[in-house]
Design a protein around this motif. Structure first.
Motif, mmCIF file in Angstrom:
data_model
loop_
_atom_site.group_PDB
_atom_site.id
_atom_site.type_symbol
_atom_site.label_atom_id
_atom_site.label_comp_id
_atom_site.label_asym_id
_atom_site.label_seq_id
_atom_site.Cartn_x
_atom_site.Cartn_y
_atom_site.Cartn_z
ATOM 1 N N PRO A 11 5.989 13.373 2.577
ATOM 2 C CA PRO A 11 6.057 13.636 4.022
ATOM 3 C C PRO A 11 5.000 12.834 4.791
ATOM 4 N N SER A 12 5.299 12.501 6.021
ATOM 5 C CA SER A 12 4.330 11.779 6.850
ATOM 6 C C SER A 12 3.056 12.611 6.979
ATOM 7 N N PRO A 13 1.877 11.951 6.962
ATOM 8 C CA PRO A 13 0.613 12.690 7.021
ATOM 9 C C PRO A 13 0.267 13.119 8.443
ATOM 10 N N PRO B 97 3.726 1.781 9.863
ATOM 11 C CA PRO B 97 4.611 2.867 9.439
ATOM 12 C C PRO B 97 3.750 4.124 9.302
ATOM 13 N N SER B 98 4.374 5.258 9.024
ATOM 14 C CA SER B 98 3.611 6.468 8.735
ATOM 15 C C SER B 98 2.754 6.208 7.487
ATOM 16 N N ALA B 99 1.546 6.811 7.457
ATOM 17 C CA ALA B 99 0.562 6.449 6.425
ATOM 18 C C ALA B 99 0.696 7.274 5.144
ATOM 19 N N ASN B 100 1.932 7.581 4.747
ATOM 20 C CA ASN B 100 2.174 8.287 3.493
ATOM 21 C C ASN B 100 2.634 7.304 2.431
ATOM 22 N N LEU B 101 2.508 7.707 1.175
ATOM 23 C CA LEU B 101 3.170 6.955 0.120
ATOM 24 C C LEU B 101 4.665 7.125 0.346
ATOM 25 N N ALA C 162 0.829 -1.218 0.000
ATOM 26 C CA ALA C 162 0.000 0.000 0.000
ATOM 27 C C ALA C 162 0.858 1.261 0.000
ATOM 28 N N LYS C 163 1.999 1.215 0.676
ATOM 29 C CA LYS C 163 2.878 2.380 0.762
ATOM 30 C C LYS C 163 3.842 2.498 -0.404
ATOM 31 N N GLY C 164 4.056 1.382 -1.098
ATOM 32 C CA GLY C 164 5.103 1.348 -2.105
ATOM 33 C C GLY C 164 6.458 1.425 -1.429
ATOM 34 N N ARG C 165 6.561 0.706 -0.266
ATOM 35 C CA ARG C 165 7.770 0.801 0.553
ATOM 36 C C ARG C 165 8.671 -0.396 0.328
ATOM 37 N N PRO C 166 9.986 -0.185 0.247
ATOM 38 C CA PRO C 166 10.892 -1.329 0.124
ATOM 39 C C PRO C 166 10.748 -2.239 1.346
HETATM 40 MG MG MG Z 1 7.716 6.981 7.541
#
Ligand code: MG
Ligand code: TXA
Length: 347
Positions: free
Chosen positions: A152-154, A144-148, A58-62
């Motif tokens: 920046p973190s939302p 994690p923080s709910a940003n893509l 959902a985040k596109g996070r590694p």
């Molecule tokens: Mg974060």
């Protein structure tokens, strides 16, 4: 995916119903965005490896960047880690609150959630909506923080909708986050001392009353090429606006002269007391009010929202004053040098 929006309002009974529904989604392996006192979190059952995988998607996070595990009571740490005396003293002083502690993990936390590390990051948030959600879920919540990834973190429901609508099962709208920068992260070393990996509202000065504190180099400095990182999140360029952000290490007169020479669309993040001054010197300049110069809480509360706003305006360059590294200033310094990719101009 259709995202349900649950707005927390004045009626306690309605709120409880909404949180029960959110807890049910967590128990079934789904994704729920929830407010905390720092920034919004993108939550899922921390004991469920597939749910953790959904967070990364959902985040596109590694997936080599581990997640913080949120618990509803500091004592619950014993279920997931081998707690030490230092942890107990930190918990007594700072929990619930904006502090994340890294300790050796027990097997109950899947490797996926902690990105294969043998440690786990634990945090007990003070936001009552967050804590009630964890309690009702009956499991720890990885978030994690709910940003893509990369933005920046939302810190407001609007930011969350912009990044996460259609990507998660539910968003809990609990209004604006109180502090506005992510939690302080410390690792407890084997000798009981602390290593600060990410500065936040809980300052090194406060932590040093519990145990000796060392500050990781990456908090303030640029990592050398190929240097081993202590916290995987340190190696990513975070909070990066599309425009080039440049931090000015100078008093306002020099700042004004320097900015006057710039080409293109330029914006400035200014301390409240300097706004009239810059307006007079540079009438064309687009100015954002960062908060009072000595009001670091106001600055922390506004920074990410301003970076998101500025991102929509297609500036070529955004200037901001270089923060002091004292107290909460260290957290501002850390976030701003990363957003600026370490571009500092000393005048
Ligand atoms: Mg974060
Ligand atoms: O305030 C916060 O901490 C927010 C709210 C939602 O609680 N969460 C947050 O999570 O900022 P995230 O994923 O955006 O940042 C967590 C950081 C990452 O840089 C990650 O690398 C680091 O914590 N981290 C997590 N587990 C770790 C571990 N076992 N060892 C070292 N670093 C770890």
């Amino acid at each position: 995916m259709i995202t349900e929006i649950a707005e927390i309002g004045a009626c306690a009974e309605d709120n409880e119903k909404k949180l029960l529904r959110a807890a049910d989604i967590i128990k079934r392996g789904g994704l729920v965005v929830f407010p905390t006192e720092t920034v919004y979190g993108l939550g899922a059952d921390a004991t469920n490896a597939e749910a953790a995988e959904r967070i990364y998607a959902a985040k596109g996070r590694p997936s080599d960047n581990p997640l913080i595990i949120h618990i509803s009571s500091p004592e619950d740490a014993e279920k997931y880690t081998y707690v030490s005396d230092t942890y107990k003293r930190l918990a007594e002083r700072f929990m619930p609150g904006p502090l994340t502690v890294i300790m050796p993990s027990k097997d109950i936390i899947p490797k996926k959630t902690r990105a294969g590390l043998d440690t786990v990051a634990l945090r007990c948030p003070s936001n009552p909506i967050a804590r009630r959600l964890i309690e009702l879920s009956g499991v720890p919540i990885a978030a994690p923080s709910a940003n893509l990834s990369g933005s920046p973190s939302p810190t407001t429901p609007r930011h969350v909708m912009d990044d996460m609508q259609g990507r998660v099962d539910m968003i809990i709208d609990g209004g604006d986050c109180d502090f506005g920068l992510e939690s302080t992260i410390v690792k407890i070393e084997q000798d009981g001392s602390l290593l600060l990996l990410r500065p936040g509202k809980i300052t090194p000065e406060q932590l040093s009353r519990i145990a000796p504190v060392a500050v990781a180099d990456a908090v303030t400095d640029k990592l050398a090429e190929g240097e081993r990182v202590l916290s995987p999140g340190m190696k990513y360029r975070h909070y990066a606006p599309r425009a080039s952000l440049i931090l000015l290490d100078a008093e306002r007169g020099r700042q004004a002269e320097y900015i006057r020479e710039q080409q293109g669309r330029v914006a400035l993040l200014s301390y409240s007391e300097n706004i009239d001054y810059f307006n007079e010197k540079l009438p064309e300049l687009f100015i954002y009010d960062l908060g009072g110069e000595s009001d670091e809480k106001a600055q922390a509360h506004r920074l990410f929202a301003i970076l998101r706003e500025a991102d929509k305006e297609n500036f070529d360059t955004i200037f901001a004053p270089l923060p002091q590294k004292e107290g909460i200033g260290l957290a501002l310094y850390n976030r701003m040098i990363r957003a600026a990719a370490h571009k500092i101009v000393k005048l």
